[in-house]
Design a protein around this motif. Structure first.
Motif, PDB file in Angstrom:
ATOM      1  N   ASP A 250       9.364 -27.663  34.509  1.00  0.00           N
ATOM      2  CA  ASP A 250      10.418 -27.786  36.120  1.00  0.00           C
ATOM      3  C   ASP A 250      11.183 -28.916  35.374  1.00  0.00           C
ATOM      4  N   MET A 251      12.220 -29.344  35.244  1.00  0.00           N
ATOM      5  CA  MET A 251      13.219 -30.577  35.916  1.00  0.00           C
ATOM      6  C   MET A 251      14.183 -30.458  36.228  1.00  0.00           C
ATOM      7  N   HIS A 252      13.439 -31.696  36.503  1.00  0.00           N
ATOM      8  CA  HIS A 252      13.884 -32.137  37.890  1.00  0.00           C
ATOM      9  C   HIS A 252      15.683 -33.028  37.235  1.00  0.00           C
ATOM     10  N   VAL A 253      16.944 -32.609  37.574  1.00  0.00           N
ATOM     11  CA  VAL A 253      17.732 -33.051  37.108  1.00  0.00           C
ATOM     12  C   VAL A 253      18.106 -34.734  37.873  1.00  0.00           C
TER      13      VAL A 253
ATOM     14  N   HIS B 158      16.453 -36.477  35.091  1.00  0.00           N
ATOM     15  CA  HIS B 158      15.709 -35.423  33.735  1.00  0.00           C
ATOM     16  C   HIS B 158      14.439 -35.139  34.164  1.00  0.00           C
ATOM     17  N   TYR B 159      13.867 -35.518  34.916  1.00  0.00           N
ATOM     18  CA  TYR B 159      12.238 -35.058  35.397  1.00  0.00           C
ATOM     19  C   TYR B 159      11.867 -34.235  34.680  1.00  0.00           C
TER      20      TYR B 159
ATOM     21  N   GLU C 269      18.034 -38.544  27.121  1.00  0.00           N
ATOM     22  CA  GLU C 269      17.992 -37.096  26.006  1.00  0.00           C
ATOM     23  C   GLU C 269      16.779 -36.550  25.261  1.00  0.00           C
ATOM     24  N   GLU C 270      15.398 -37.577  25.233  1.00  0.00           N
ATOM     25  CA  GLU C 270      14.119 -36.955  24.971  1.00  0.00           C
ATOM     26  C   GLU C 270      13.324 -36.315  25.818  1.00  0.00           C
ATOM     27  N   ARG C 271      13.793 -36.631  27.233  1.00  0.00           N
ATOM     28  CA  ARG C 271      13.299 -35.344  28.227  1.00  0.00           C
ATOM     29  C   ARG C 271      13.902 -34.336  28.198  1.00  0.00           C
ATOM     30  N   LYS C 272      15.089 -34.143  27.964  1.00  0.00           N
ATOM     31  CA  LYS C 272      15.759 -32.966  27.602  1.00  0.00           C
ATOM     32  C   LYS C 272      15.473 -31.832  26.485  1.00  0.00           C
TER      33      LYS C 272
END
Length: 169
Positions: free
Chosen positions: A115-118, A125-126, A145-148
């Motif tokens: 999951d990504m928590h924006v 973008h956690y 950007e790396e997490r995306k």
């Protein structure tokens, strides 16, 4: 990007390895401290042999020492490592913090979800992994950007793994 995917078919090998980005390599660390020392002592050359020289030298050495200590502390604080591995149908995440004990998480790969928590996480973008009744963070030390990119690759990996191990899905 500071992560590397390896062959999931390799036994006992991590599938994904993550580490923080280092903008100043060790060689640059030494060059920076040497530059600070050289630049700090240039004004002292005209004062060699005077009492003022000995009055200013400790402060310049203190600044160079503080720079060295700060950069060294930064390297130790950034000594974080995460490894996501897949063995049979078990997905495991190992997180080695800069200080403290290694933290482990595992679940069945069929129940794992990325999951990504924006908004609302400690960082924008956690990225989290959920499964086995727990939710754990992954790659929180990476840039936004790396997490995306990590989230996209992780979601694709989980979908491919489930589809490969269970062709009827």
């Amino acid at each position: 990007m500071p992560h590397r995917w390896t062959d999931p078919a390799a036994p006992d090998q991590p599938v994904l390895t993550l580490w923080p980005h280092r903008s100043l390599p060790r060689r640059g660390f030494a060059a920076m401290v040497l530059f600070a020392f050289t630049a700090g002592t240039i004004p002292l050359y005209g004062l060699i042999g005077t009492v003022l020289f000995w009055g200013l030298l400790p402060f310049i050495l203190l600044v160079v020492g503080a720079l060295w200590f700060g950069l060294q502390r930064s390297y130790k604080d950034g000594d974080v490592f995460e490894a996501l591995s897949l063995r049979a149908d078990t997905l495991s995440l190992s997180h080695k913090p800069a200080r403290g004990a290694v933290q482990e998480w595992s679940c069945n790969v069929y129940w794992a979800r990325a999951d990504m928590h924006v908004h609302g996480g400690p960082v924008p973008h956690y990225v989290t992994l959920s499964g086995n009744g727990r939710t754990v963070e992954i790659g929180s030390f990476l840039s936004e950007e790396e997490r995306k990119t990590l989230y996209a690759e992780l979601s694709d990996f989980l979908a491919r793994t489930v589809a490969t191990q269970n062709p009827s899905v």
